[in-house]
Design a protein around this motif. Structure first.
Motif, PDB file in Angstrom:
ATOM      1  N   VAL A   1      12.975 -12.501  15.412  1.00  0.00           N
ATOM      2  CA  VAL A   1      14.285 -12.303  14.795  1.00  0.00           C
ATOM      3  C   VAL A   1      14.606 -13.514  13.934  1.00  0.00           C
ATOM      4  CG1 VAL A   1      16.761 -12.084  15.267  1.00  0.00           C
ATOM      5  CG2 VAL A   1      15.118 -10.879  16.708  1.00  0.00           C
ATOM      6  N   ARG A   2      15.012 -13.268  12.700  1.00  0.00           N
ATOM      7  CA  ARG A   2      15.380 -14.393  11.837  1.00  0.00           C
ATOM      8  C   ARG A   2      16.817 -14.811  12.124  1.00  0.00           C
ATOM      9  NH1 ARG A   2      14.575 -12.868   6.249  1.00  0.00           N
ATOM     10  NH2 ARG A   2      16.629 -11.954   6.373  1.00  0.00           N
TER      11      ARG A   2
ATOM     12  N   ASN B   1       5.731   0.055   2.528  1.00  0.00           N
ATOM     13  CA  ASN B   1       7.165   0.053   2.805  1.00  0.00           C
ATOM     14  C   ASN B   1       7.695   1.473   2.666  1.00  0.00           C
ATOM     15  OD1 ASN B   1       9.938  -0.241   2.912  1.00  0.00           O
ATOM     16  ND2 ASN B   1       9.860  -2.280   2.025  1.00  0.00           N
ATOM     17  N   TYR B   2       7.973   2.067   3.823  1.00  0.00           N
ATOM     18  CA  TYR B   2       8.406   3.456   3.838  1.00  0.00           C
ATOM     19  C   TYR B   2       9.912   3.601   3.615  1.00  0.00           C
ATOM     20  CZ  TYR B   2       3.731   4.501   5.431  1.00  0.00           C
ATOM     21  OH  TYR B   2       2.365   4.627   5.503  1.00  0.00           O
TER      22      TYR B   2
ATOM     23  N   GLY C   1      11.744  -1.668   6.608  1.00  0.00           N
ATOM     24  CA  GLY C   1      11.062  -0.420   6.252  1.00  0.00           C
ATOM     25  C   GLY C   1       9.559  -0.549   6.190  1.00  0.00           C
ATOM     26  N   ASN C   2       9.049  -1.752   6.361  1.00  0.00           N
ATOM     27  CA  ASN C   2       7.600  -1.932   6.341  1.00  0.00           C
ATOM     28  C   ASN C   2       6.976  -1.427   7.634  1.00  0.00           C
ATOM     29  OD1 ASN C   2       6.070  -3.269   4.098  1.00  0.00           O
ATOM     30  ND2 ASN C   2       7.899  -4.563   4.152  1.00  0.00           N
ATOM     31  N   LEU C   3       5.817  -0.859   7.500  1.00  0.00           N
ATOM     32  CA  LEU C   3       5.034  -0.456   8.664  1.00  0.00           C
ATOM     33  C   LEU C   3       3.612  -0.939   8.405  1.00  0.00           C
ATOM     34  CD1 LEU C   3       5.027   1.194  11.328  1.00  0.00           C
ATOM     35  CD2 LEU C   3       4.332   3.151   9.986  1.00  0.00           C
ATOM     36  N   LYS C   4       3.070  -1.637   9.376  1.00  0.00           N
ATOM     37  CA  LYS C   4       1.780  -2.272   9.152  1.00  0.00           C
ATOM     38  C   LYS C   4       0.824  -1.973  10.299  1.00  0.00           C
ATOM     39  CE  LYS C   4       0.191  -6.748   7.655  1.00  0.00           C
ATOM     40  NZ  LYS C   4       0.639  -8.082   7.301  1.00  0.00           N
TER      41      LYS C   4
ATOM     42  N   ASN D   1       9.503  -3.250  10.600  1.00  0.00           N
ATOM     43  CA  ASN D   1      10.721  -4.019  10.375  1.00  0.00           C
ATOM     44  C   ASN D   1      11.906  -3.071  10.262  1.00  0.00           C
ATOM     45  OD1 ASN D   1       8.302  -5.405   8.892  1.00  0.00           O
ATOM     46  ND2 ASN D   1       9.680  -7.000   9.557  1.00  0.00           N
ATOM     47  N   PRO D   2      12.600  -2.821  11.363  1.00  0.00           N
ATOM     48  CA  PRO D   2      13.770  -1.949  11.285  1.00  0.00           C
ATOM     49  C   PRO D   2      14.859  -2.558  10.394  1.00  0.00           C
ATOM     50  CG  PRO D   2      13.195  -2.408  13.575  1.00  0.00           C
ATOM     51  CD  PRO D   2      12.367  -3.308  12.729  1.00  0.00           C
ATOM     52  N   PHE D   3      14.917  -3.876  10.378  1.00  0.00           N
ATOM     53  CA  PHE D   3      15.872  -4.604   9.533  1.00  0.00           C
ATOM     54  C   PHE D   3      15.105  -5.736   8.852  1.00  0.00           C
ATOM     55  CE2 PHE D   3      17.944  -3.114  13.396  1.00  0.00           C
ATOM     56  CZ  PHE D   3      18.908  -2.280  12.864  1.00  0.00           C
ATOM     57  N   ASP D   4      15.705  -6.309   7.795  1.00  0.00           N
ATOM     58  CA  ASP D   4      14.972  -7.389   7.129  1.00  0.00           C
ATOM     59  C   ASP D   4      15.052  -8.698   7.917  1.00  0.00           C
ATOM     60  OD1 ASP D   4      17.500  -8.164   6.611  1.00  0.00           O
ATOM     61  OD2 ASP D   4      17.354  -8.131   4.420  1.00  0.00           O
TER      62      ASP D   4
END
Lengths: 717, 205
Positions: free
Chosen positions: A123-124, A282-283, A63-66, A83-86
């Motif tokens: 990708v983690r 973080n939206y 949810g973060n947008l930077k 970050n669409p996913f963590d």
């Protein structure tokens, strides 16, 4: 013996001392949370979370947008990452490369330096645990010209206030003095990264992890708990642009300027200073807490009697109370102990919040009739999109905190709307036709990265308005008026092998006063059934800046299913650049069948659209998005049609990413507006869709039972 | 290329203008009409520079008043001093007030007094943080509450050195009955201060 007992006393004292220390530490171990505001992991100069030159394995929360601006001469970058996913980080880079010119021809691009657009992905693979480090894999510039193209595997481990990173890099992250590429032992094709020159923008899987050499990189970050400042040191031997370099080490600081902003200062290559600034939020979380005052109405005895006996007063009271909250009652049906409400509302993005608010507001009215069951049907335009049915008593218990949401769910049902017996209708809203509406809003036009000028734009006003002729049809228009613009510096004509359906955008942008659209829309009365909702419409007029014509669209959905289908077909003709009422010669048929699937992954939606595009090419568009519970949406799209990459031109195929930020995320009140950002590599003719059509999916999106269950946070606010 | 398209209607611009006005002029007070609509004791409250909202008295338990907002923020006061605030991400779980604190003594000192109270927070948790403050009289001031002039004495409570270097200054406007009618109180280092104004006084039954 005495010595032994003294030893015991000392040992016990020592133990006691340490216990006291540990106990004190335990009490104050959380002090550091209050010592400074940790802004979280920060970015490297390539926009990835990392150190200075190198990436780390870290990925921000979903949810973060930077937005990140980096001055690292001679390469300066503007980056957007999300970050669409963590476990996933996607970033876009717009780079200004001062080592070369935009083109070798000054008459084409003057003194302008080279500009490059690229996408990065990380990708983690393994999450950090107490004993194991985190491991991630990354792809730099994996769809673009390949100027920055490189891949890496990186691992990070946090020990106390230090975060250690070590990794292996391929492509732009390696150098000729590196170690042997281990993948060559598996297959010979990993030996060479060289490919014949393409159009750029392709996903070149076969280039990944290739090259004779691989280089290692490493670094360490120290977080100072008293200031929140991060000290960074990294080693990176790569030098993709052959810049003068005195050292492979770089060091710098990340300074938190506020909860959302960090400033980065660094020295790299042993000879250059640089800085960066980033804004991050973080939206996925509400930034400002909602604070809507819910007026509780207490009726006296005579009021209660009137409400219980008089249908007009009962329904009129409901109507008046809800109207104050932007909920407009269209119809009320009353049978035995059941009420059916049909409402139209434009305030609450999350229908569950609207449901809760309705119950909170009118429960005291419903109690006068001892209502046991309530059904709320939500209406958009003249389409009843679905209904929610529940036991009023259980819902009240939920509001009063004596029932949990999971318990409430046993008494809550989403269903398709079906026609209600008219004899039970006690209220029908009267809408006077024709009705008029109008509004104005700022109008911004941007053109970034043209050969003639890096930025061209226009600030103006978009004035819009229309007439609702009856419940099925309306006329709508908007006019754009320029206040200031420098778009006339765009002088070069576009070149395309295809019909120029989009690449003439510069010609359209330069018009100072334009009739943006002028349309007549008709939406048919929908067909309602227990199992589906079917509706359609026609639209004629000037749909958008570039095209006008006539066409129709249909939609089919079952609220209980996680999918729906829409289809559209239009005949369109290209508008003249002046955007008045005249047309150019180009005309075509365009249409798509769209299948939308709300996947089992929370908030992830896949839309497949197949059909014929504006440039008469045929193919398929894949659009995948993730919608967070706040309404923040991030997604990407890609279109592949039956034209060759040569015909398409630079970029090879149409693709891009988009964000939709709910504006009420920073507001204490509710509203449905969004700010939408689309970033595509280039504006090309291939794979272009018509915009300004009926957009029937807008009526039904995010309202299926599947999605409303996902948005259950709306019951809590 | 970046395209920026706002799908907003004009009402968002009205809100933007409103927010800008709040920044310049400060937020507007709650109207007498809204206060009258609510039959319970109420206060006007806001966090930092946000809009004012009305909070109503939910409970009086052993002289600790529990006030509630429409979004489930709960504010607990003891003689007008905030001693607990929940419902925000970071919460003030409890203040164990110094025995000489005006909230305990129900009187306001003319001279400076130094006190130590213990603050406990949640999310993230921090238990019994000792915070030393100095309480003092500032000046006399006439304030206007819902159009009515009220003579008050202004006191301030300033934080001294503490383990997290938390610097704050609380202000209290106290009427002739020794009641706090207006205050600006810091309740957590991670939140802006809360501004409270009594709009409908609570009278014990």
């Amino acid at each position: 013996m005495q010595q032994q007992s003294q030893l015991w006393v000392i040992t016990i004292r020592t133990l006691f001392f340490f216990l006291l220390i540990f106990n004190s530490l335990a009490i104050y171990s959380s002090l550091e949370d209050y010592l400074y505001s940790d802004i979280g992991d920060t970015s490297n100069i390539h926009g990835e979370v990392g150190l200075i030159n190198i990436p780390s394995s870290r990925i921000l929360d979903e949810g973060n947008l930077k937005l990140h601006l980096v001055n690292a001469d001679p390469i300066n970058s503007l980056l957007i990452s999300t970050n669409p996913f963590d476990w996933m980080e996607v970033s876009l880079r717009y780079a200004d490369i001062n080592t070369e010119k935009y083109s070798p021809y000054p008459q084409f691009s003057g003194k302008q330096t080279y500009k490059d657009k690229s996408f990065n992905l990380k990708v983690r693979l393994i999450k950090e645990s107490d004993n194991f480090p985190e491991l991630s894999i990354g792809f730099r510039d994996f769809i673009g010209t390949g100027k920055f193209a490189g891949e890496y595997i990186v691992s990070s481990k946090r020990i106390g206030d230090f975060d250690f990173t070590v990794g292996l890099g391929w492509g732009s992250l390696s150098n000729s003095d590196g170690i042997h590429n281990p993948f060559i032992d598996i297959d010979d094709h990993f030996k060479s990264r060289f490919k014949p020159y393409g159009r750029g923008g392709d996903l070149e899987f076969d280039r990944w992890f290739t090259g004779e050499k691989v280089s290692s990189f490493y670094g360490v970050e120290y977080i100072n708990k008293y200031s929140g400042i991060r000290f960074k040191l990294d080693y990176d031997s790569s030098n993709a642009f052959n810049l003068p370099k005195n050292s492979d080490f770089a060091f710098g600081l990340s300074i938190p300027a506020s909860k959302f902003i960090d400033i980065n200062l660094f020295r790299h290559r042993g000879n250059s200073l640089g800085f960066g600034i980033s804004y991050k939020a973080n939206y996925a979380n509400q930034i400002v807490k909602k604070n809507e005052f819910v007026n509780q109405i207490i009726f006296n005895k005579s009021d209660k009697l009137l409400l219980s006996e008089n249908d007009a007063i009962f329904s009129g009271t409901i109507n008046v109370i809800l109207r104050e909250y932007g909920i407009f009652t269209q119809e009320i049906f009353l049978s035995a102990n059941k009420v059916n409400l049909i409402v139209d509302q434009s305030r609450y993005r999350n229908l569950n919040t609207a449901t809760k608010r309705i119950v909170e507001l009118i429960r005291s009215v419903l109690q006068t009739r001892d209502i046991k069951k309530l059904s709320i049907t939500y209406k958009t335009g003249n389409v009843n999109i679905g209904q929610v049915n529940f036991s009023l008593n259980k819902f009240e218990k939920f509001i009063d905190n004596s029932l949990s949401l999971s318990e409430l769910n046993n008494f809550l049902e989403y269903s398709n709307y079906k026609n209600i017996d008219e004899k039970n209708r006690i209220f029908q809203g009267v809408v006077k036709y024709p009705s008029f509406y109008w509004g104005i809003k700022p109008d911004l036009k941007n053109h970034v990265g043209a050969p003639e000028a890096f930025y061209s734009g226009q600030i103006g006003i978009l004035a819009g308005g229309g007439i609702n002729i009856d419940k099925n049809s309306n006329i709508d228009t908007s006019i754009s008026l320029s206040i200031y613009q420098n778009l006339d510096q765009l002088r070069l004509k576009s070149y395309s092998r295809l019909p120029k359906v989009r690449s003439d955008i510069r010609e359209y942008l330069q018009e100072k006063y334009a009739l943006r659209d002028l349309t007549y829309t008709y939406i048919s009365d929908p067909k309602y059934s227990e199992n589906f909702l079917f509706f359609g419409g026609l639209k004629v007029g000037l749909f958008e800046e570039m095209f006008g014509g006539v066409g129709g669209e249909i939609a089919l959905r079952d609220i209980t299913q996680p999918w729906y289908i829409t289809a559209n077909y239009y005949w369109v003709k290209q508008r003249n650049f002046n955007q008045r009422l005249s047309f150019r010669n180009y005309e075509t048929f365009t249409g798509h069948l769209n299948f939308t699937w709300e996947t089992p992954i929370e908030g992830v939606k896949l839309v497949l659209s197949g059909g014929r595009y504006l440039a008469r090419d045929s193919g398929i568009t894949v659009n995948m998005s993730k919608t967070f519970k706040t309404g923040f949406t991030v997604g990407f799209f890609a279109t592949k049609t039956d034209i060759s990459t040569l015909e398409f031109g630079e970029g090879s195929f149409d693709k891009g990413i988009y964000f939709s930020i709910p504006l009420d995320i920073v507001s204490s009140s509710y509203r449905k507006d969004n700010a939408r950002f689309v970033w595509r590599n280039l504006t090309r003719d291939g794979g272009s869709m018509l915009s300004g059509g009926l957009g029937l999916d807008g009526y039904i999106e995010n309202t299926s039972s599947n999605f409303l269950n996902y948005l259950s946070n709306g019951f809590y606010e | 290329m970046i395209f920026l398209c706002g799908c907003a209607n004009d009402s968002i611009y009205t809100e933007l203008l409103k927010n800008f006005t709040i920044l310049v002029n400060g937020p507007e007070d709650i109207s007498q009409d809204l206060v009258d609509k609510v039959p319970y004791a109420s206060m006007q409250a806001r966090l930092g520079n946000s809009e004012n909202s009305l909070i109503v008295l939910e409970e009086d338990r052993n002289n600790i008043l529990k006030w509630t907002t429409s979004n489930y923020v709960k504010i607990f006061t003891q003689n007008g001093f905030v001693i607990r605030l929940t419902g925000l991400g970071n919460e003030l779980q409890k203040i164990d007030l110094d025995k000489n604190h005006p909230a305990n003594l129900i009187q306001f000192p003319e001279d400076k007094i130094v006190m130590t109270s213990f603050y406990s927070f949640e999310n993230p948790q921090l238990i019994r943080l000792p915070v030393k403050t100095i309480f003092s009289f500032v000046k006399d001031e006439t304030i206007i509450v819902l159009g009515k002039e009220i003579e008050t004495k202004v006191f301030k409570e300033e934080s001294l050195n503490n383990l997290i270097s938390w610097r704050f200054e609380n202000k209290y406007w106290v009427n002739e009955n020794k009641e706090i009618v207006k205050s600006i109180q810091h309740f957590s280092p991670k939140n802006p201060p809360i501004h409270l104004l009594t709009t409908k006084k609570y009278s014990k039954p």
